[in-house]
Scaffold this motif. Structure first.
Motif, short mmCIF file in Angstrom:
data_model
loop_
_atom_site.label_atom_id
_atom_site.label_comp_id
_atom_site.label_asym_id
_atom_site.label_seq_id
_atom_site.Cartn_x
_atom_site.Cartn_y
_atom_site.Cartn_z
N ILE A 18 0.84 -1.20 0.00
CA ILE A 18 0.00 0.00 0.00
C ILE A 18 0.88 1.25 0.00
N ILE A 19 1.91 1.25 0.84
CA ILE A 19 2.84 2.39 0.89
C ILE A 19 3.47 2.65 -0.47
N GLU A 20 3.91 1.58 -1.13
CA GLU A 20 4.54 1.73 -2.45
C GLU A 20 3.56 2.18 -3.51
N SER A 21 2.31 1.73 -3.41
CA SER A 21 1.29 2.11 -4.40
C SER A 21 1.01 3.61 -4.38
N TYR A 22 1.11 4.23 -3.20
CA TYR A 22 0.81 5.65 -3.05
C TYR A 22 2.07 6.51 -2.95
N ASN A 23 3.23 5.89 -3.12
CA ASN A 23 4.51 6.61 -3.02
C ASN A 23 4.69 7.29 -1.67
N PHE A 24 4.18 6.67 -0.61
CA PHE A 24 4.44 7.14 0.75
C PHE A 24 5.76 6.55 1.24
N GLU A 25 6.14 6.92 2.46
CA GLU A 25 7.36 6.38 3.06
C GLU A 25 7.05 5.83 4.44
N ILE A 26 7.70 4.73 4.80
CA ILE A 26 7.53 4.13 6.12
C ILE A 26 8.89 3.80 6.71
N LYS A 27 9.07 4.10 8.00
CA LYS A 27 10.30 3.80 8.72
C LYS A 27 9.97 3.01 9.98
N VAL A 28 10.90 2.13 10.36
CA VAL A 28 10.68 1.29 11.53
C VAL A 28 11.90 1.39 12.44
N THR A 29 11.64 1.64 13.71
CA THR A 29 12.69 1.58 14.74
C THR A 29 12.19 0.67 15.85
N SER A 30 13.12 -0.11 16.43
CA SER A 30 12.68 -1.08 17.45
C SER A 30 13.84 -1.45 18.37
N LYS A 31 13.49 -1.81 19.59
CA LYS A 31 14.45 -2.33 20.56
C LYS A 31 13.83 -3.55 21.23
N LEU A 32 14.62 -4.58 21.33
CA LEU A 32 14.12 -5.82 21.95
C LEU A 32 13.64 -5.56 23.38
N ALA A 33 12.45 -6.13 23.66
CA ALA A 33 11.82 -6.04 25.00
C ALA A 33 11.39 -4.63 25.36
N GLN A 34 11.48 -3.68 24.42
CA GLN A 34 11.06 -2.30 24.72
C GLN A 34 9.95 -1.81 23.80
N GLY A 35 9.89 -2.36 22.61
CA GLY A 35 8.80 -1.96 21.72
C GLY A 35 9.26 -1.57 20.33
N THR A 36 8.27 -1.25 19.49
CA THR A 36 8.51 -0.93 18.08
C THR A 36 7.72 0.31 17.69
N LYS A 37 8.32 1.11 16.80
CA LYS A 37 7.64 2.33 16.33
C LYS A 37 7.66 2.37 14.79
N PHE A 38 6.45 2.48 14.22
CA PHE A 38 6.27 2.65 12.77
C PHE A 38 5.93 4.11 12.49
N THR A 39 6.66 4.71 11.55
CA THR A 39 6.41 6.11 11.18
C THR A 39 6.11 6.20 9.70
N ILE A 40 4.94 6.75 9.38
CA ILE A 40 4.52 6.87 7.97
C ILE A 40 4.48 8.35 7.58
N SER A 41 5.14 8.68 6.46
CA SER A 41 5.06 10.02 5.92
C SER A 41 4.13 10.00 4.70
N PHE A 42 3.09 10.83 4.74
CA PHE A 42 2.09 10.83 3.66
C PHE A 42 2.43 11.84 2.58
N LYS A 43 3.59 12.48 2.67
CA LYS A 43 4.02 13.41 1.64
C LYS A 43 4.54 12.60 0.45
N ASN A 44 4.16 13.00 -0.79
CA ASN A 44 4.68 12.30 -1.97
C ASN A 44 4.95 13.27 -3.09
#
Length: 443
Positions: free
Chosen positions: A417-443
Motif C-alpha cells: 500500500i505504501i509503495e502504491s501511493y509513493n508514501f514512506e515508512i520507517k521502523v525503529t525497534s528495541k528488543l523487550a522495549q517496543g517498536t515504532k512505525f512512522t509513515i510520511s504521507f508526503k509524496n
C-alpha cells in the motif's frame, strides 16, 4: 632548355660557315691576280662561293625546321594522346570515386544504425571471431564485463568453465546451446550459437555469438511464488488439521461431556476463523501486488480513521488490557477508503499482537509534517529481523510460540500500500522495549 640549346647550336654552325666564307673570300682576293680576266675570275669564284654558301645555309635551315616541325608534331600528338588518356582516366576515376564515396557513406550510415541497434539491446551481446577474439561487444554486455574490449580474447574476461566449454564446442561445429550462470550475483540465461562465415579451410573454425539475458527478476519471482505457496500451505495446514481432528473426535464420540464438546466446537470455530483470515489476507496481498490503478480516491480524516480502527479492535485490546492513546491532531489523507483502513488496521493489529499484557499503544498524528506514528511497548524486533519484517509470511523470533500471532502477511500488505501511493515508512525497534512505525504521507 633542350629546345634553346638546339637553336643555339644551329646558328653557331651557320655563323661558323659564314666566317669560313668571308675568310676564303679575303684569301682569294689577296692571293689571286687582280688584272684583267684574273679579276673577273676572282669575282666569279667569290659569287659562286657566296651563292653556294647561301644555298647551303638555306637547305640546312629548311631541313632543320622540317625536323623540328616533325618533332613538334610528334610531341603534340603524344601530349594529345596522353591528355586524352588522362581525361578519360580522370572521368572514369571521378565516376568510380563518387560511386565508392556513396557506398562508403551508406556503409557508414548502416554501421551507425547497426551500432545503435546493438547498443540499444537489453541483452548482452558478444561476437567472437574464429580465434575467440572479441569482434563486437555491446553496451549491455560491458555492464556485465566492464573489462571487455574489442580484439581481446574471451578467455581474459570470462572464467566460467561451463561457458568456455560451450564456446569451444561452438567453434568446432554448428551448435545452438543455452545455459544459466550466476555472474556478479545476477542470474543470466546465456545463448551460444555458431556462425558460419564461409571458411574455405579443410577444418573451419566458426565464429561464435553469445547472448546474455538477465533473468534475476524471473528467478526471484519464481522463488517468491514457490515460497508463497509453501508457506500458505503450511499456515493453512495447521488449523485445518485441528478442525479435522476435533471434528473426528466429535463424530466418533470421544468427547462425552458437554464441556469437552463445547471446547471442541470453540476450537473448530477459532481455527476456521484463522483460516478465513489467512485466505482474506492472501487475497488482499494478491490484490495490492497486481493492482495497477488506484480508484475512488477521497479525502479521509486520519484521526477519525484511527478512532474507528481502535473501536473495531476493542475486543483484542481488552483481552490484553492495552492502553491506547490518540492525540487530537489530524489532517486529511487522499486515499482509497479500503486502502487507508487496511494500512492503519494492519499496523494497529501488529501493535496489539506483539504487545505485552498491560502494555501501551501511542498513536501520534503530526499535521504539520503529515506524519502518522504508531508505537507499542511490545517484544520488539532484533536488528537481524528488522530488515525482513515486510517479507511475506515472515515472523519475528518468538512470534511462532505466541498463540495470538499472525501469519506474516499484514506488514507485507502495508508495504505494498505504501509503495502504491509513493508514501514512506520507517521502523525503529528495541528488543523487550517496543517498536515504532512512522509513515510520511508526503509524496
Amino acid at each position: 632548355m633542350v629546345k634553346i640549346n638546339s637553336y643555339l647550336k644551329r646558328y653557331l654552325i651557320v655563323l661558323f660557315i659564314a666566317s669560313i666564307y668571308f675568310i676564303a673570300t679575303i684569301l682569294i682576293g689577296y692571293f689571286l691576280p687582280k688584272k684583267g680576266i684574273e679579276d673577273a675570275l676572282t669575282i666569279l669564284i667569290e659569287v659562286l662561293l657566296f651563292v653556294g654558301m647561301g644555298c647551303f645555309i638555306t637547305i640546312f635551315i629548311y631541313f632543320q625546321n622540317k625536323k623540328d616541325f616533325a618533332e613538334n608534331l610528334q610531341l603534340r600528338e603524344k601530349i594529345s594522346k596522353i591528355l586524352d588518356e588522362k581525361v578519360d582516366k580522370i572521368d572514369t576515376t571521378t565516376d568510380f570515386t563518387i560511386d565508392i564515396a556513396k557506398k562508403i557513406r551508406k556503409l557508414n550510415l548502416d554501421n551507425q544504425k547497426l551500432n545503435y541497434v546493438i547498443n540499444s539491446m537489453s541483452q548482452g551481446l558478444i561476437l567472437l571471431d574464429h580465434k575467440s577474439n572479441i569482434s563486437i561487444i555491446n553496451k549491455a554486455c560491458l555492464e556485465i564485463f566492464p573489462q571487455g574490449k574489442i580484439g581481446q580474447t574471451i578467455y581474459s574476461i570470462i572464467n566460467y568453465p561451463n561457458i568456455l566449454q560451450e564456446i569451444k564446442t561452438a567453434h568446432q561445429r554448428i551448435v545452438n546451446s543455452t545455459l544459466e550462470e550466476e555472474i556478479n550475483n545476477r542470474n543470466y540465461k546465456i545463448s551460444i550459437t555458431s556462425i558460419d562465415v564461409g571458411h574455405s579451410s579443410k577444418y573451419p573454425l566458426y565464429w561464435v555469438g553469445l547472448f546474455f539475458s538477465d533473468i534475476s527478476l524471473t528467478k526471484e519471482l519464481a522463488n517468491v511464488k514457490r515460497d508463497f505457496f509453501a508457506n500458505a500451505s503450511h499456515e493453512l495446514k495447521s488449523p485445518l488439521t485441528s478442525i479435522i481432528g476435533y471434528s473426528q473426535m466429535l463424530k466418533e464420540g470421544f468427547l462425552s461431556s458437554q464441556k469437552e464438546k463445547d471446547e471442541a466446537i470453540e476450537a473448530i470455530l477459532n481455527k476456521a476463523n484463522k483460516m478465513s483470515t489467512i485466505v482474506k489476507q492472501m487475497l488482499s496481498l494478491s490484490k495490492y501486488e497486481f493492482k495497477n490503478n488506484i480508484n475512488d480516491i477521497e479525502a479521509i480524516d486520519l484521526n477519525q480513521l484511527c478512532q474507528n480502527i481502535v473501536n473495531e479492535l476493542q475486543l483484542e485490546i481488552k483481552n490484553k488490557n492495552i492502553q491506547v492513546e490518540i492525540n487530537k491532531d489530524t489532517f486529511a489523507i487522499n486515499m482509497n477508503k479500503d486502502d487507508a483502513s487496511s494500512l492503519v488496521k494492519n499496523l494497529v493489529e501488529n501493535a496489539i499482537k506483539y504487545n505485552k499484557l498491560n502494555g501501551k499503544i501511542s498513536i501520534e498524528i503530526d499535521s504539520n509534517n503529515q506524519i502518522l506514528t504508531i508505537e507499542d511497548t511490545g517484544i520488539g524486533i532484533s536488528k537481524d529481523n528488522l530488515n525482513r519484517i515486510f517479507e511475506r509470511f515472515y515472523q519475528v523470533d518468538g512470534s511462532k510460540s505466541n498463540q495470538e500471532s499472525g501469519i506474516g502477511l499484514g506488514l507485507a500488505i502495508v508495504k505494498h500500500i505504501i509503495e502504491s501511493y509513493n508514501f514512506e515508512i520507517k521502523v525503529t525497534s528495541k528488543l523487550a522495549q517496543g517498536t515504532k512505525f512512522t509513515i510520511s504521507f508526503k509524496n
